[in-house]
Design an enzyme around this catalytic site. Sequence first.
Site, PDB file in Angstrom:
ATOM      1  N   TYR A 121       0.843  -1.202   0.000  1.00 31.80           N
ATOM      2  CA  TYR A 121       0.000   0.000   0.000  1.00 31.80           C
ATOM      3  C   TYR A 121       0.880   1.255   0.000  1.00 31.80           C
ATOM      4  O   TYR A 121       0.609   2.230   0.701  1.00 31.80           O
ATOM      5  CB  TYR A 121      -0.929   0.013   1.217  1.00 31.80           C
ATOM      6  CG  TYR A 121      -2.165  -0.843   1.089  1.00 31.80           C
ATOM      7  CD1 TYR A 121      -2.188  -1.960   0.261  1.00 31.80           C
ATOM      8  CD2 TYR A 121      -3.316  -0.554   1.807  1.00 31.80           C
ATOM      9  CE1 TYR A 121      -3.316  -2.753   0.152  1.00 31.80           C
ATOM     10  CE2 TYR A 121      -4.455  -1.338   1.704  1.00 31.80           C
ATOM     11  CZ  TYR A 121      -4.444  -2.443   0.875  1.00 31.80           C
ATOM     12  OH  TYR A 121      -5.569  -3.227   0.762  1.00 31.80           O
ATOM     13  N   LYS A 140     -14.923  -7.869   8.178  1.00 30.33           N
ATOM     14  CA  LYS A 140     -13.864  -7.475   7.241  1.00 30.33           C
ATOM     15  C   LYS A 140     -14.456  -7.337   5.847  1.00 30.33           C
ATOM     16  O   LYS A 140     -15.342  -8.094   5.456  1.00 30.33           O
ATOM     17  CB  LYS A 140     -12.768  -8.559   7.241  1.00 30.33           C
ATOM     18  CG  LYS A 140     -11.688  -8.439   6.174  1.00 30.33           C
ATOM     19  CD  LYS A 140     -10.706  -7.314   6.472  1.00 30.33           C
ATOM     20  CE  LYS A 140      -9.621  -7.219   5.394  1.00 30.33           C
ATOM     21  NZ  LYS A 140      -8.614  -8.273   5.488  1.00 30.33           N
ATOM     22  N   HIS A 174     -11.826  -8.542  -4.892  1.00 30.94           N
ATOM     23  CA  HIS A 174     -11.152  -9.324  -5.933  1.00 30.94           C
ATOM     24  C   HIS A 174     -11.581  -8.785  -7.292  1.00 30.94           C
ATOM     25  O   HIS A 174     -12.130  -9.505  -8.121  1.00 30.94           O
ATOM     26  CB  HIS A 174     -11.514 -10.809  -5.815  1.00 30.94           C
ATOM     27  CG  HIS A 174     -10.644 -11.565  -4.865  1.00 30.94           C
ATOM     28  ND1 HIS A 174     -10.560 -12.939  -4.863  1.00 30.94           N
ATOM     29  CD2 HIS A 174      -9.813 -11.153  -3.882  1.00 30.94           C
ATOM     30  CE1 HIS A 174      -9.729 -13.332  -3.915  1.00 30.94           C
ATOM     31  NE2 HIS A 174      -9.265 -12.262  -3.307  1.00 30.94           N
ATOM     32  N   ARG A 205     -11.390 -16.413   5.895  1.00 27.65           N
ATOM     33  CA  ARG A 205     -10.190 -16.834   6.630  1.00 27.65           C
ATOM     34  C   ARG A 205      -9.610 -15.692   7.461  1.00 27.65           C
ATOM     35  O   ARG A 205      -9.056 -15.920   8.536  1.00 27.65           O
ATOM     36  CB  ARG A 205      -9.149 -17.404   5.660  1.00 27.65           C
ATOM     37  CG  ARG A 205      -9.539 -18.777   5.118  1.00 27.65           C
ATOM     38  CD  ARG A 205      -8.400 -19.429   4.357  1.00 27.65           C
ATOM     39  NE  ARG A 205      -8.013 -18.680   3.174  1.00 27.65           N
ATOM     40  CZ  ARG A 205      -8.647 -18.706   2.013  1.00 27.65           C
ATOM     41  NH1 ARG A 205      -9.733 -19.460   1.871  1.00 27.65           N
ATOM     42  NH2 ARG A 205      -8.219 -17.999   0.982  1.00 27.65           N
ATOM     43  N   ASP A 206      -9.741 -14.457   6.977  1.00 24.45           N
ATOM     44  CA  ASP A 206      -9.314 -13.320   7.796  1.00 24.45           C
ATOM     45  C   ASP A 206     -10.152 -13.222   9.070  1.00 24.45           C
ATOM     46  O   ASP A 206      -9.641 -12.904  10.146  1.00 24.45           O
ATOM     47  CB  ASP A 206      -9.429 -12.013   7.002  1.00 24.45           C
ATOM     48  CG  ASP A 206      -8.271 -11.810   6.037  1.00 24.45           C
ATOM     49  OD1 ASP A 206      -7.186 -12.364   6.292  1.00 24.45           O
ATOM     50  OD2 ASP A 206      -8.450 -11.105   5.028  1.00 24.45           O
ATOM     51  N   ASP A 253     -14.083  -0.300   4.982  1.00 27.45           N
ATOM     52  CA  ASP A 253     -14.242   0.313   3.669  1.00 27.45           C
ATOM     53  C   ASP A 253     -13.457  -0.460   2.617  1.00 27.45           C
ATOM     54  O   ASP A 253     -12.485  -1.144   2.916  1.00 27.45           O
ATOM     55  CB  ASP A 253     -13.814   1.786   3.668  1.00 27.45           C
ATOM     56  CG  ASP A 253     -12.372   1.996   4.118  1.00 27.45           C
ATOM     57  OD1 ASP A 253     -11.511   1.151   3.803  1.00 27.45           O
ATOM     58  OD2 ASP A 253     -12.096   3.009   4.784  1.00 27.45           O
ATOM     59  N   GLY A 269     -10.312  -2.499   6.251  1.00 27.22           N
ATOM     60  CA  GLY A 269     -10.618  -2.077   4.892  1.00 27.22           C
ATOM     61  C   GLY A 269      -9.637  -2.604   3.876  1.00 27.22           C
ATOM     62  O   GLY A 269      -8.819  -3.483   4.150  1.00 27.22           O
ATOM     63  N   ASN A 270      -9.717  -2.028   2.701  1.00 22.54           N
ATOM     64  CA  ASN A 270      -8.971  -2.526   1.563  1.00 22.54           C
ATOM     65  C   ASN A 270      -8.845  -1.397   0.549  1.00 22.54           C
ATOM     66  O   ASN A 270      -9.778  -0.616   0.378  1.00 22.54           O
ATOM     67  CB  ASN A 270      -9.738  -3.718   0.965  1.00 22.54           C
ATOM     68  CG  ASN A 270      -9.023  -4.375  -0.184  1.00 22.54           C
ATOM     69  OD1 ASN A 270      -9.036  -3.862  -1.299  1.00 22.54           O
ATOM     70  ND2 ASN A 270      -8.404  -5.505   0.071  1.00 22.54           N
ATOM     71  N   SER A 322      -7.940  -0.825  -3.515  1.00 19.96           N
ATOM     72  CA  SER A 322      -7.717  -1.466  -4.810  1.00 19.96           C
ATOM     73  C   SER A 322      -7.491  -0.385  -5.858  1.00 19.96           C
ATOM     74  O   SER A 322      -8.412   0.359  -6.212  1.00 19.96           O
ATOM     75  CB  SER A 322      -8.929  -2.331  -5.194  1.00 19.96           C
ATOM     76  OG  SER A 322      -8.767  -2.867  -6.495  1.00 19.96           O
TER      77      SER A 322
END
Length: 713
Positions: A50, A90, A94, A115-116, A478, A515-516, A518
């Site tokens: 990141y 979470k 993808h 899995r998280d 988010d 969050g994530n 992309s």
Amino acid sequence: MINQEVSLQLAEDLGINQEGFERISKNIGRSPNLLELQIYSVMWSENVSYKSSFNWINSLPNKGENIISGARQSNAGVVDIGNGEYCVFKMGTHNHPSGIDPYQGAATCVGDVCRDVVSLGAKPLLVLSSLRFGEASLDRTKWLMDEVVKGVRDYSSVLYLENMGGEVCFNSCYDTNPIVNVMVAGVVPKDKILLNRKMIPGQLVLIAGNSTSAEGVYGQAESFTIPKGNPGIGSSLIDSILKLNDENAVVRIENLDMAGIVNAVASISVHAKTGVDIDLNQIPLNQSGLSIEQVLLSRTQERIVLVVDKEKQELVFDVFAKANIPCNKIGAIVEAKTIRFTEAEIVVAELNAHDLVMGYGAPQSNRKHHLIEKEVAIDFLENIPEPGNYWKVINKMVNIPNLIIKEFLQLNFEEKTNKSPSDAQIVTVNSNGKTLCFTVSGNSVYSFNNPNLGAQINIARAVRRIVCSGGKPLALNDCLNFGSPLEESVFSQFVETVKGISNASEFFDTPVVGGNVSFYNESSVLGKREAINPTPIIGMLGVIEPKTNHMSYIYRNKGDMIFLIGKSRNDISGSEYLCSIHKKCNVGVPYFNLDEEKAINNLVTKLIEKKLVCSAHSVEAGGLFFNLIESSMPLGLGFDVTSPAEIRADAFLFGESQGRIVVSVSMEKEDDFVDVMMESGVPFSALGHVTKGELRIDDISYGSVEEYKKEYQ
């Protein structure tokens, strides 16, 4: 140690500049070998480190009264929901895999996020999705949507997750780059949370799950393959983890996702503040001829790395063996400062984990960005004539894909779950009747027109939905989906979005617990790469306490009065109506005021607690007309409403100005309702009443609700 000559040119070919190459050499005290350089290249990439976004997302508020673990502190957010329990939730994305193999891309997204969640000891219970596709009429769009929805559904059903729907939107900017964002939530007793357990030298490192293959090795563009999920193994893996956690047999779990074993082992090392030794010969492989790089960086699905005490290893092996899940000891935590990977007792790579992990030593980039000037507010009604025939407008509006899908999902949710549907999705999580509510919220049109304000509206809308459902908002995750951060205009959108999220989450006291990000979401237009609209998605958690406060959006009884809390405005900015009917798209943002939002939310919470309303429903996409018809459809009722003289009818019906909630009130409670409203000082107005099934606006009939239901089924 295997020593291979590497050059600055090779480093640059791998995306590492001279400064980075010199930093690596200084930190490890020598020139890196080829494998080490490849590892640094992947771990310092945008997707893993990141490097463009970390400093910005690190500024988001992540602490609060109920927050046990916020963003950047664990693999998923952890929130105290009372009664000795934590909710772990979470969001993941993808997008790029789903554009290539939509079924596997979506399915593995669910698996990864599950899995998280279970890595913290929580049993995954539910999944919500936020999906974006291109032009609805395109065959490719239909194929992508069918496969993505099937992938989410199939993986979720094997894990017995409650698939609670979510949102689906269409826009041509996603023609070749769909957005697949998934939120998974679970619950764990406080004393079973797998968080911050002490790791010490002598503990063992195990790998469990699928055997490792070359799938999804980041950085190998020519041979890259989309990882494939196996929900059967995934389900058994989750069940085994939960059994082991019940036995207090696990110290830490890392999901093997991006950058595979290297990323997991580096994370263990930085949190343990000690070294880790890994024997590559002990990692089970499902194909021959894999390079060391492939073994270390593979993204093979349904795998985890565990840290366990020596005396617990036989119990761990036994539980996995009974589930037919391969489990091998691959290393140990050691008294050292580095992570070492050996093959045939030869050290093939030795690295400082601190240099590799996001938020620790991984380098960050200061991308160019600029302040995005606020657009001068445009009064579109000045230049747009009022429709002469509202029948035609309504008939066209009810066939807009973004609005049809919303209805379709809500109707299916009502039929399949036999629950009283709410603005947020409701789930009872245990025998004590603890009731949680979740929602996902995103509007890329608002965000394109004003990224800062659009982000704030997305959060305010999520808060409003939870309040309308009888809940108290607690925290959010988010997913921030953008084009290339190398483009100054795109990165400026990202920065303004983060500022908006920070402002609104702090204002509503809903900390960001995960969050994530992309980047590089782009579509091909006439041979050129064009960024998608900025698409921040907010996933929010709330709690309904007591559970009798649960409130639905559906009308219950003919004759109930319909009221609007908040003000009708002569505003059609940023609306579906403005775009679809008048072809003015990606312009304007609807009226929005944070203070008014909070006042309305506090008032509606009070009305629900006092049992003064029969339904509550947030006014959103499509405006008031779609709000009314959504509340009418489930029980086949209708509405008779009158527009205020000072508001133009199209703005009244289809404008999307924020801070509005429609409630229905029984005749018996009307006087008490009005008393509370007058005392509050919040603007409100009587719209009309619930009918037996006819839809009437300003004394004109627009058919029966049954006719509209047929359009959606």
